[in-house]
Write an enzyme that holds these catalytic residues in place. Sequence first.
Site, PDB file in Angstrom:
ATOM      1  N   ASP A  75      33.769  36.299  46.580  1.00  0.00           N
ATOM      2  CA  ASP A  75      33.690  37.166  48.080  1.00  0.00           C
ATOM      3  C   ASP A  75      32.453  37.887  48.223  1.00  0.00           C
ATOM      4  O   ASP A  75      32.151  38.272  49.348  1.00  0.00           O
ATOM      5  CB  ASP A  75      34.779  38.399  48.043  1.00  0.00           C
ATOM      6  CG  ASP A  75      34.880  39.016  49.054  1.00  0.00           C
ATOM      7  OD1 ASP A  75      34.786  38.050  50.295  1.00  0.00           O
ATOM      8  OD2 ASP A  75      35.007  40.255  49.448  1.00  0.00           O
ATOM      9  N   HIS A 116      32.564  37.892  52.265  1.00  0.00           N
ATOM     10  CA  HIS A 116      32.440  39.412  51.892  1.00  0.00           C
ATOM     11  C   HIS A 116      33.505  40.082  52.855  1.00  0.00           C
ATOM     12  O   HIS A 116      33.254  41.024  53.349  1.00  0.00           O
ATOM     13  CB  HIS A 116      31.085  39.874  51.730  1.00  0.00           C
ATOM     14  CG  HIS A 116      30.833  41.112  51.458  1.00  0.00           C
ATOM     15  ND1 HIS A 116      29.456  41.588  50.713  1.00  0.00           N
ATOM     16  CD2 HIS A 116      31.763  42.147  51.028  1.00  0.00           C
ATOM     17  CE1 HIS A 116      29.592  42.703  49.964  1.00  0.00           C
ATOM     18  NE2 HIS A 116      30.920  43.067  50.128  1.00  0.00           N
ATOM     19  N   ARG A 118      29.457  42.671  43.686  1.00  0.00           N
ATOM     20  CA  ARG A 118      28.179  42.349  44.379  1.00  0.00           C
ATOM     21  C   ARG A 118      27.582  41.074  43.709  1.00  0.00           C
ATOM     22  O   ARG A 118      27.641  40.626  42.503  1.00  0.00           O
ATOM     23  CB  ARG A 118      27.210  43.424  44.063  1.00  0.00           C
ATOM     24  CG  ARG A 118      27.327  44.610  45.023  1.00  0.00           C
ATOM     25  CD  ARG A 118      27.254  44.472  46.477  1.00  0.00           C
ATOM     26  NE  ARG A 118      27.215  45.687  47.217  1.00  0.00           N
ATOM     27  CZ  ARG A 118      28.549  45.837  47.720  1.00  0.00           C
ATOM     28  NH1 ARG A 118      29.596  45.084  47.531  1.00  0.00           N
ATOM     29  NH2 ARG A 118      28.525  47.061  48.576  1.00  0.00           N
TER      30      ARG A 118
HETATM   31  C1  GLV Z   1      32.172  46.433  50.269  1.00  0.00           C
HETATM   32  O1  GLV Z   1      31.516  45.715  49.527  1.00  0.00           O
HETATM   33  C2  GLV Z   1      31.787  47.955  50.115  1.00  0.00           C
HETATM   34  O2  GLV Z   1      31.078  48.218  49.323  1.00  0.00           O
HETATM   35  O3  GLV Z   1      32.600  48.751  50.794  1.00  0.00           O
END
Ligand code: GLV
Length: 325
Positions: free
Chosen positions: A263, A287, A239
């Site tokens: 990402d 992401h 994150r």
């Molecule tokens: C992606 O970041 C997830 O939490 O599935």
Amino acid sequence: SRPRVLITRGDIPSPGYKLLHQECELIEWKKSTPIPRSELLSMITGVDGVFCLLTDKIDEEVISSAGPQLKVVATMSVGLDHLDLKSLKERNIKVGYTPDVLTDATAELTVALLLATSRRIIQAEKALRAGEWTSWSPTWMCGPGLAGSIVGIVGLGRIGARVAEYLYPFRVSKILYSSRSEKSAAAAFKGQRVPLDQLLAESDFVIVTIAQTPETRGMFNEEAFGKMKKSSIFINVSRGEIVDQDALVKVLKNRGIRAAGLDVMTPEPIPLDHELLKLDNCVLLPHIGSASTEVREQMSVITANNILAVLKGNPESMPSPLKMQ
Ligand code: GLV
Ligand code: GLV
């Protein structure tokens, strides 16, 4: 009557959508953009279950707008930082998520991002298209190799351990990890648990896969980047909030570290005039860690089944994050 379920996005993969459609009355935000907060607050009123995504902040205000009949909130993600777990638990609302199914896809993307960053794949491809490839050149587009390198994994959960397993056959010299406890999974890649400071000081590649919690927020700040080698590469697939992004921009500009591959960032989407986009030593992905077609379909099915399990009085059959914490 059929249970009422809110689905917060119009383009969830059809296998999961169909499961809910068969058995529930659906309240749907039909667009392929995140549901606006005001719509979320009103559409959630009176529903029994919620199918949400990591772009939906399910906090105290949203939960109380739902009303006392709400029994389950299932997110189509492994991350839970967008959910107020304490409020949900207090009201005995079950929480569903999608661990395991996305581990391979996310680890695969992490390796791709690492190689794209270290071997400058995106930058090199852009250079070719821009006519900057004048001849095969001994030093052009060089970057550090994985063979013989030290890899450091911050947070050896499911995804971190899989990344390490994937990187081990690249003939790395060793794999370090930092974690609150020894992990038996580390045996597969001879991983050594070390304090975070030592990991930062020794690793050629620092890979962040730790979950976002109040404790990990901003853990990669100026001080942490300052401990890393100037030649090192920083990869974050967890994150964006784990990183002090201004500190990252600064250390990339000053070449305090060599490069970063991200990402995840803050905010998402990142504004196109952001400093990070001006740097040639930063690879940015939107992401897409779990974005394999099959995996996203499976995630939609698991999320739908988590909702149905609770609504049918069978919550034991779903993976519960509340049990694990
Ligand atoms: C992606 O970041 C997830 O939490 O599935
Ligand atoms: C590269 O193409 C080589 O032959 O070394």
